[in-house]
Motif scaffolding. Structure first.
Motif, PDB file in Angstrom:
ATOM      1  N   LEU A 253      32.342  26.138   9.519  1.00  0.00           N
ATOM      2  CA  LEU A 253      33.501  26.317  10.194  1.00  0.00           C
ATOM      3  C   LEU A 253      33.049  25.410  11.401  1.00  0.00           C
ATOM      4  CD1 LEU A 253      34.102  30.026   9.777  1.00  0.00           C
ATOM      5  CD2 LEU A 253      35.560  28.082   9.005  1.00  0.00           C
ATOM      6  N   ARG A 254      34.024  24.656  11.783  1.00  0.00           N
ATOM      7  CA  ARG A 254      33.872  23.819  13.201  1.00  0.00           C
ATOM      8  C   ARG A 254      34.792  24.241  14.193  1.00  0.00           C
ATOM      9  NH1 ARG A 254      30.408  19.808  12.227  1.00  0.00           N
ATOM     10  NH2 ARG A 254      30.164  19.147   9.763  1.00  0.00           N
ATOM     11  N   PRO A 255      34.012  24.516  15.683  1.00  0.00           N
ATOM     12  CA  PRO A 255      34.830  25.003  16.641  1.00  0.00           C
ATOM     13  C   PRO A 255      35.689  24.007  17.302  1.00  0.00           C
ATOM     14  CG  PRO A 255      32.334  25.137  17.182  1.00  0.00           C
ATOM     15  CD  PRO A 255      32.631  24.427  15.595  1.00  0.00           C
ATOM     16  N   LYS A 256      36.959  24.403  17.632  1.00  0.00           N
ATOM     17  CA  LYS A 256      37.754  23.414  18.248  1.00  0.00           C
ATOM     18  C   LYS A 256      38.035  24.165  19.576  1.00  0.00           C
ATOM     19  CE  LYS A 256      40.414  21.673  14.228  1.00  0.00           C
ATOM     20  NZ  LYS A 256      39.314  21.191  13.776  1.00  0.00           N
ATOM     21  N   THR A 257      38.003  23.115  20.506  1.00  0.00           N
ATOM     22  CA  THR A 257      38.224  23.322  21.922  1.00  0.00           C
ATOM     23  C   THR A 257      39.594  24.189  22.053  1.00  0.00           C
ATOM     24  OG1 THR A 257      37.391  21.413  22.346  1.00  0.00           O
ATOM     25  CG2 THR A 257      37.941  22.715  24.366  1.00  0.00           C
TER      26      THR A 257
ATOM     27  N   LEU B 172      37.626  24.897   8.988  1.00  0.00           N
ATOM     28  CA  LEU B 172      37.134  23.883   7.993  1.00  0.00           C
ATOM     29  C   LEU B 172      37.848  22.751   8.181  1.00  0.00           C
ATOM     30  CD1 LEU B 172      37.335  26.200   5.037  1.00  0.00           C
ATOM     31  CD2 LEU B 172      35.123  25.707   5.996  1.00  0.00           C
ATOM     32  N   ASP B 173      37.010  21.622   7.830  1.00  0.00           N
ATOM     33  CA  ASP B 173      37.670  20.259   8.018  1.00  0.00           C
ATOM     34  C   ASP B 173      38.007  19.960   6.556  1.00  0.00           C
ATOM     35  OD1 ASP B 173      37.667  17.462   7.122  1.00  0.00           O
ATOM     36  OD2 ASP B 173      37.037  17.036   9.168  1.00  0.00           O
TER      37      ASP B 173
ATOM     38  N   GLU C  65      36.190  17.262   4.663  1.00  0.00           N
ATOM     39  CA  GLU C  65      34.729  17.809   4.313  1.00  0.00           C
ATOM     40  C   GLU C  65      34.776  18.915   3.184  1.00  0.00           C
ATOM     41  OE1 GLU C  65      33.052  19.438   7.527  1.00  0.00           O
ATOM     42  OE2 GLU C  65      30.778  19.132   7.072  1.00  0.00           O
ATOM     43  N   LEU C  66      35.817  19.744   3.341  1.00  0.00           N
ATOM     44  CA  LEU C  66      35.661  20.646   2.235  1.00  0.00           C
ATOM     45  C   LEU C  66      35.846  19.949   0.820  1.00  0.00           C
ATOM     46  CD1 LEU C  66      35.428  23.660   1.533  1.00  0.00           C
ATOM     47  CD2 LEU C  66      37.829  23.685   1.567  1.00  0.00           C
ATOM     48  N   ALA C  67      36.849  19.237   0.974  1.00  0.00           N
ATOM     49  CA  ALA C  67      36.939  18.572  -0.507  1.00  0.00           C
ATOM     50  C   ALA C  67      35.627  17.899  -1.085  1.00  0.00           C
ATOM     51  CB  ALA C  67      38.049  17.619  -0.339  1.00  0.00           C
ATOM     52  N   SER C  68      35.097  17.252  -0.176  1.00  0.00           N
ATOM     53  CA  SER C  68      33.928  16.511  -0.334  1.00  0.00           C
ATOM     54  C   SER C  68      32.528  17.373  -1.032  1.00  0.00           C
ATOM     55  CB  SER C  68      33.052  15.823   0.632  1.00  0.00           C
ATOM     56  OG  SER C  68      32.432  16.688   1.448  1.00  0.00           O
ATOM     57  N   LYS C  69      32.702  18.832  -0.832  1.00  0.00           N
ATOM     58  CA  LYS C  69      31.732  19.635  -1.156  1.00  0.00           C
ATOM     59  C   LYS C  69      31.940  20.112  -2.494  1.00  0.00           C
ATOM     60  CE  LYS C  69      29.741  19.850   2.669  1.00  0.00           C
ATOM     61  NZ  LYS C  69      28.448  19.484   3.081  1.00  0.00           N
ATOM     62  N   PHE C  70      33.067  19.843  -3.416  1.00  0.00           N
ATOM     63  CA  PHE C  70      33.162  20.259  -4.709  1.00  0.00           C
ATOM     64  C   PHE C  70      32.873  19.039  -5.589  1.00  0.00           C
ATOM     65  CE2 PHE C  70      36.020  24.082  -4.843  1.00  0.00           C
ATOM     66  CZ  PHE C  70      36.061  24.230  -3.344  1.00  0.00           C
TER      67      PHE C  70
ATOM     68  N   LEU D  72      44.314  25.816   0.916  1.00  0.00           N
ATOM     69  CA  LEU D  72      43.400  24.710   0.895  1.00  0.00           C
ATOM     70  C   LEU D  72      42.395  24.802   0.135  1.00  0.00           C
ATOM     71  CD1 LEU D  72      42.630  21.853   2.645  1.00  0.00           C
ATOM     72  CD2 LEU D  72      41.345  23.513   3.927  1.00  0.00           C
ATOM     73  N   ILE D  73      41.742  26.220   0.144  1.00  0.00           N
ATOM     74  CA  ILE D  73      40.367  26.446  -0.666  1.00  0.00           C
ATOM     75  C   ILE D  73      41.264  26.782  -2.215  1.00  0.00           C
ATOM     76  CG2 ILE D  73      38.786  28.458  -1.201  1.00  0.00           C
ATOM     77  CD1 ILE D  73      39.069  28.743   1.977  1.00  0.00           C
ATOM     78  N   ALA D  74      42.292  27.221  -2.367  1.00  0.00           N
ATOM     79  CA  ALA D  74      42.801  27.681  -3.716  1.00  0.00           C
ATOM     80  C   ALA D  74      42.915  26.292  -4.345  1.00  0.00           C
ATOM     81  CB  ALA D  74      43.812  28.669  -3.572  1.00  0.00           C
TER      82      ALA D  74
END
Lengths: 471, 455
Positions: free
Chosen positions: B175-179, B193-194, B197-202, B229-231
């Motif tokens: 998880l990436r912190p946004k300001t 989640l980006d 980036e998430l899609a690239s992990k599958f 997004l995850i689903a």
């Protein structure tokens, strides 16, 4: 999704200790299990480690009892032949009152409802070390030499996951408590079986007549043998291994540098003329033995599901690693209550009133009664030296089961017939052996006798009626 | 003693070393070869064993390990006492292997309603020894050697070793912190989640993704959009979802807990995990559950029946009573599931203020009873040691326990090896504690501040 109808087992079955209280029709249950959800892709397949490990004798029995009770329900038999359950090993006697009281007390303390130490609640591991130090005559460190687990079952699992792996062989003595085989397989190892063999001819057999052949046993050990699983007192036969028999096993373990997983859950239940000996106390064995105990069997509280593994740090530490990666910790209030109960009995370990001995005396009486009832009906019980099970040779009854089409060994068919027609349940012995020895054991069934008098009375009635029909 | 041909040099050396260790440490008649299964390699370290022991050794105000220091609600305690001392002695004996009938029935009814899904008590529900065992069963049942499992960082630490023990490969995504917006405190909602980036992990090897919402340690409550997004990716790649929802009732600021199993296409591929310990503030009871489709749950049943077999009976009976009571009061002010999060939100806010006052930067959790604080301004007190193997936050907490009498948990423990260094200036506090404990923590922080800023 259509919900199949739910049928409730009548209340009367509950008090006889039948496990399932909410049941479906067996047919819907089966169709549910086998219904192919065609849309599911192969990615949803199970991991290889559990392939073939799904069914066991207990699910078979539950389904069978369900079927019979549903028939009773449907036909509304006036005489109400409730099934007298001498099958599964669970007491229907009450645990001692102080044990129940300690649990109620523990539950009332705030912090005892929260996490405790993962490898075992401090109060419990301390008293376990005291009890077992006394018995073993050696120092046992409560923090490094003991792991508290979810029942003796959990200890077996932790030991196997920790110490057994692919490429290993594990010797299992038949008949065996049925979980040993799937657990060895789940760890990726190969079970190697050796049967206890009945040595004598004649009438009233004893569990002592079932022995290992020394040459045969030696032949099972090789460089791949990682461990042998020992169970004494033995389920289902009730054998209490003698010192000489244990020495035979110990010598082979040392010679082949193998481990011993010693399932001693029935350690307190030994009858007159017998002594429970811990293989870990034999020379050279402490370092290579994990000894397993059970609160369920010690205090007649199978539903507490607390057990323990005791052994040298260099073995127990691996079981602890498994624990921290499987369930992390066991129930706190139960462990506290068990600790208090153990403290009470530890203090009177030299006293005959100690529950460890008084329970054994009580069960010896039940054992003798059970044996007599079975003999009167022409069955041949094997009198157990320990434990609360008794196996019985049913072949003399020569029941004709040829009309039963199921492809199962004789004992399964016999138990099915007995449950349906006699409303008495037992466990088929072939559930406790490997494929090769089925023929040797299929004329035996197992009864459990840790039952209150009214249950044994009901069994007596059935057996007496049965013997009249045979006469 | 080498028992397999073709060991790699690394394995060979490891085994030689282990043999040597064994031969040196003990007397005669011991194992001369490595005794433990290879699958345990690297799984022996555990943050809880270390820090729980430490917190118990020193006098501390313990905001470390996640458990309430107050009582479970009376109605469940009473149900437990009744179960163990009542007339039915059979509650001390084995119950149904896959879950005590009274419990699975009410769980099926309760969650069926919430999910809008027909849940069968016998085939779609399984009771476990805490959610921990439920997780174990998921991995053992469904993850094989060669399978990849996506884990979102930071993660409850057991996911990684459990994937490895099942022979799988963990694939991490942070998880990436946004300001946050100007003037606003950082919230767990700012950690995201980006999507690319998430899609690239599958990949083809991806077997499952582990979702934990509300998230431990961050407190993030995944939004519907994030869940979708995850689903979508799960459905697209035919991947399973293990959804750890143990903190499902602990959501604040009017946020809603979404159950991913209720999203289209997800019921058939999701195993949802719950916990009585977190639900009823009774972590010591170790009662958890899973629900999901039969074709997945049947494999968990196989693992369970070969691992612990039965779960203790009495606590299941008590949890069943608890759920029955909550079912009748669902959504009403007197529901424990309404009262507990209200109470915890106040505790959260109070701790946030204490931490701000002392110069730590809290990340406001949307859920759970954990709160992460950023230590960046504290580096002066415990110096950075760039060559030190131990992460900064771990050293900081050890110092804090010994010198300030306040315990917390290092957040780097919830990160993969690759990421530990990037997130080693964060510590996790647990605020499901009674007033006196939080006040004591407040006092320590106040004293600390005074010491820093001077008289």
């Amino acid at each position: 999704m259509e919900a199949p109808g739910m049928l409730f087992v009548p209340q009367r079955f509950l008090c006889l200790g039948i496990r399932t209280q909410l049941l479906k029709t067996v047919s819907s249950l089966r169709s549910f299990r086998f219904s192919a959800l065609a849309t599911m892709a192969s990615k949803h397949k199970n991991a290889k480690r559990i392939e073939g490990l799904d069914s066991n004798v207990w699910t078979w029995l539950v389904d069978l009892v369900t079927l019979v009770s549903l028939r009773v329900e449907f036909t509304k038999v006036a005489a109400d032949p409730s099934i007298v359950n001498l099958g599964q090993g669970l007491p229907d006697i009450s645990p001692p009152s102080y044990v129940k009281e300690e649990l109620a007390k523990a539950a009332a303390v705030d912090r005892l409802n929260q996490y405790t130490r993962g490898f075992g609640h401090p109060a419990l591991v301390k008293v376990l070390s005291q009890v077992y130090e006394k018995i073993c005559g050696r120092k046992i460190d409560p923090y490094t030499d003991i792991l508290v687990t979810v029942g003796g079952y959990g200890s077996l699992f932790s030991a196997m996951q920790a110490l057994i792996e692919e490429g290993d062989e594990v010797i299992i003595i038949e008949p065996f408590y049925d979980c040993y085989e799937p657990m060895v397989k789940m760890a990726g190892a190969k079970p190697v079986f050796i049967p206890l063999r009945y040595k004598k001819a004649g009438n009233s057999a004893s569990s002592a007549d079932w022995v290992l052949d020394p040459t045969e046993l030696a032949s099972k050990f090789n460089s791949k043998t990682k461990a042998i699983i020992l169970n004494t007192p033995h389920n289902p036969i009730g054998k209490v291994y003698t010192k000489e028999e244990l020495q035979l096993i110990a010598d082979l373990c040392i010679k082949h540098d193998s481990l011993c997983i010693s399932d001693e859950v029935y350690e307190w239940l030994v009858y007159t003329g017998n002594k429970h000996i811990k293989i870990a106390t034999l020379p050279g064995m402490w370092e290579r033995t994990v000894t397993i105990g059970s609160a369920g069997k010690t205090y007649s509280v199978t539903g507490w599901k607390l057990g323990w593994s005791i052994g040298p740090q260099h073995l127990i530490k691996h079981l602890q690693v498994v624990q921290q990666n499987t369930l992390y910790t066991c129930s706190t209030p139960l462990q506290e209550a068990l600790a208090q109960a153990f403290l009470i009995d530890f203090k009177r370990m030299d006293d005959p009133d100690c529950y460890f001995y008084s329970l054994s005396r009580e069960l010896e009486g039940k054992r003798n009664r059970m044996a007599q009832l079975l003999q009167e009906v022409g069955l041949k019980p094997v009198i157990p030296e320990g434990g609360y099970f008794m196996i019985v040779d049913v072949s003399a009854l020569d029941v004709d089961l040829s009309d039963m089409v199921e492809d199962r060994p004789y004992d399964y068919k016999f138990v099915t017939w007995m449950i349906k027609s006699k409303k008495l349940s037992a466990i088929p012995l072939t559930a406790f052996c490997g494929l090769e020895t089925k023929e040797q054991f299929e004329k035996y069934i197992r009864f459990c006798f840790i039952k209150q008098d009214s249950t044994l009375d009901a069994a007596e009635m059935i057996l007496k009626k049965w013997s009249k029909q045979i006469a | 003693m080498l028992r397999r041909a073709g060991l790699s040099l690394g394995q060979f050396l490891w085994r030689r070393k282990s043999s040597a260790e064994f031969s040196c440490s003990f007397g005669k008649a011991k194992m001369s070869r490595p005794v433990q299964a290879q699958k345990l390699e690297g799984l022996d370290k555990n943050v809880w064993v270390e820090f729980v022991k430490l917190a118990a050794t020193y006098p501390t105000v313990n905001l470390g390990q996640g458990f309430p220091d107050f009582s479970p609600p009376d109605f469940v305690k009473e149900a437990f006492v009744k179960a163990v001392s009542g007339e039915n002695a059979m509650l001390h004996q084995y119950t149904r292997v896959f879950g005590h009938p009274a419990l699975v029935t009410i769980l099926a009814r309760f969650f069926g309603k919430l999910l809008g899904q027909d849940i069968d008590s016998l085939t779609n529900v399984m009771v476990t020894v805490g959610a921990y065992e439920a997780l174990f069963c998921c991995f053992q049942a469904l993850v094989d050697s060669g399978d990849e499992v996506i884990i979102i960082e930071p993660y409850f630490d057991c996911y990684e070793p459990m994937v490895k023990m099942a022979g799988g490969t963990p694939v991490f995504i942070p998880l990436r912190p946004k300001t946050p917006a100007p003037g606003k405190l950082m919230s767990s909602g700012d950690w995201q989640l980006d999507p690319a980036e998430l899609a690239s992990k599958f990949t083809r090897r991806t077997k499952a993704i582990v979702l934990n919402s509300p998230n431990n340690p961050l407190g993030k409550v995944f939004s519907k959009k994030e869940m979708e997004l995850i689903a979508d990716l799960c459905v697209k790649h035919d991947v399973l979802c293990f959804s750890d929802e143990v903190y499902e009732w602990l959501v604040y600021d009017g946020k809603k807990h979404i159950r991913i199993a209720s999203l289209p296409g997800m019921w058939d591929r999701t195993i949802t995990i719950g916990s009585a310990g977190k639900t009823f503030s009774a972590t010591g009871w170790k009662v958890g559950w899973t629900f999901g489709p039969d074709h997945l749950l049947k494999h968990l049943r196989t693992v369970h029946q070969n691992c612990v077999y039965h779960c203790p009976t009495a606590a299941q009976e008590a949890v069943a009573q608890g759920f029955q009571r909550e079912f009748e009061r669902y959504g009403k002010p007197e529901s424990y599931f309404v009262q507990l999060p209200q109470e915890l939100q106040q505790k959260r806010d109070r701790l946030v203020q204490s931490l701000l006052a002392v110069g730590m930067k809290p990340i406001i959790p949307e859920g759970t009873y954990f709160l992460i604080a950023d230590l960046s301004d504290f580096k002066a007190e415990v110096p950075d040691l760039p060559d030190c193997e131990e992460p900064y936050d771990s050293r900081f907490i050890k110092w804090m326990i010994k010198n300030k009498g306040l315990a917390a948990i290092p957040v780097s423990a919830f990160y993969s090896t690759a990421q530990k260094r990037n997130f080693d200036h964060l510590i996790r506090f647990c605020f499901v504690k009674e007033e006196a404990t939080l006040k004591a923590a407040e006092d320590i922080l106040q004293q600390w501040k005074l010491k820093k800023t001077g008289p």
